[in-house]
Design a protein around this motif. Structure first.
Motif, PDB file in Angstrom:
ATOM      1  N   SER A  13      36.297  40.862  36.654  1.00 18.05           N
ATOM      2  CA  SER A  13      36.639  41.248  35.275  1.00 18.05           C
ATOM      3  C   SER A  13      35.999  40.361  34.208  1.00 18.05           C
ATOM      4  CB  SER A  13      38.154  41.259  35.090  1.00 18.05           C
ATOM      5  OG  SER A  13      38.723  42.236  35.913  1.00 18.05           O
ATOM      6  N   ARG A  16      32.467  41.479  33.820  1.00 12.75           N
ATOM      7  CA  ARG A  16      32.385  42.812  33.213  1.00 12.75           C
ATOM      8  C   ARG A  16      32.644  42.751  31.711  1.00 12.75           C
ATOM      9  NH1 ARG A  16      36.147  46.373  36.653  1.00 12.75           N
ATOM     10  NH2 ARG A  16      36.596  44.329  37.426  1.00 12.75           N
ATOM     11  N   VAL A  17      33.654  41.994  31.308  1.00 13.47           N
ATOM     12  CA  VAL A  17      33.974  41.869  29.872  1.00 13.47           C
ATOM     13  C   VAL A  17      32.837  41.153  29.146  1.00 13.47           C
ATOM     14  CG1 VAL A  17      35.563  40.852  28.192  1.00 13.47           C
ATOM     15  CG2 VAL A  17      36.467  41.973  30.237  1.00 13.47           C
TER      16      VAL A  17
END
Length: 132
Positions: A13, A16-17
Motif C-alpha cells: 500500500s 501504491r499510494v
C-alpha cells in the motif's frame, strides 16, 4: 525464493499510494507547464522555471513508470527527486516577499513529503529490495 516468485509479490500500500501521488504530481506539473508556457514572457527566469517544470515532469514520469520494476535504485532515485522538488519549491516560496506560513503548506510541498515518507517505510524497503 526464486526470482519469478519474488516478482509476483504484490505492491504494498505505501508504494501504491506513493506511485499515485507521483502520478498526480506529473499531471499537475503538466497542467502548470501548459499554463506557464502560455503565459510565458521573454525573460531568463521564465525560461529557467519552464526548464525546471519540464525536467520535473519527465523525471517523475520516468520514475513512476519504473516503480513497478522495483529495485532499490528506483526507490532512492524517487526519494532524491522528491526531496529536490520539495527543496526547490521551498526555496522559490522563500524568495517570494509575500510569504506566509500558510504558503508553505501546499500540494507542491506536501506531495513530495508524503512520497518520501511512504517510500521510507519498511514495507516499501522490503518490496523494492526484492527487485534487485
Amino acid at each position: 525464493m526464486s526470482a519469478s516468485t519474488a516478482k509476483a509479490e504484490p505492491m504494498p500500500s505505501p508504494v501504491r499510494v506513493a506511485r499515485f501521488v507521483m502520478m498526480a504530481q506529473v499531471l499537475l506539473n503538466c497542467v502548470g507547464l501548459a499554463f506557464f508556457a502560455v503565459a510565458m514572457v521573454a525573460s531568463l527566469w521564465t525560461a529557467v522555471f519552464l526548464a525546471y517544470f519540464a525536467a520535473a515532469v519527465v523525471l517523475l514520469g520516468w520514475l513512476v513508470s519504473r516503480t513497478r520494476s522495483g529495485g532499490s535504485r528506483v526507490r532512492w532515485a524517487a526519494v532524491g527527486a522528491e526531496a529536490i522538488v520539495c527543496a526547490v519549491e521551498l526555496v522559490l516560496r522563500a524568495l517570494d516577499p509575500g510569504l506566509t506560513a500558510g504558503d508553505l503548506v501546499s500540494v507542491n510541498v506536501a506531495g513530495p513529503v508524503l512520497v518520501v515518507g511512504l517510500l521510507l517505510t519498511p514495507a516499501a524497503g522490503r518490496w523494492f529490495a526484492r527487485g534487485g
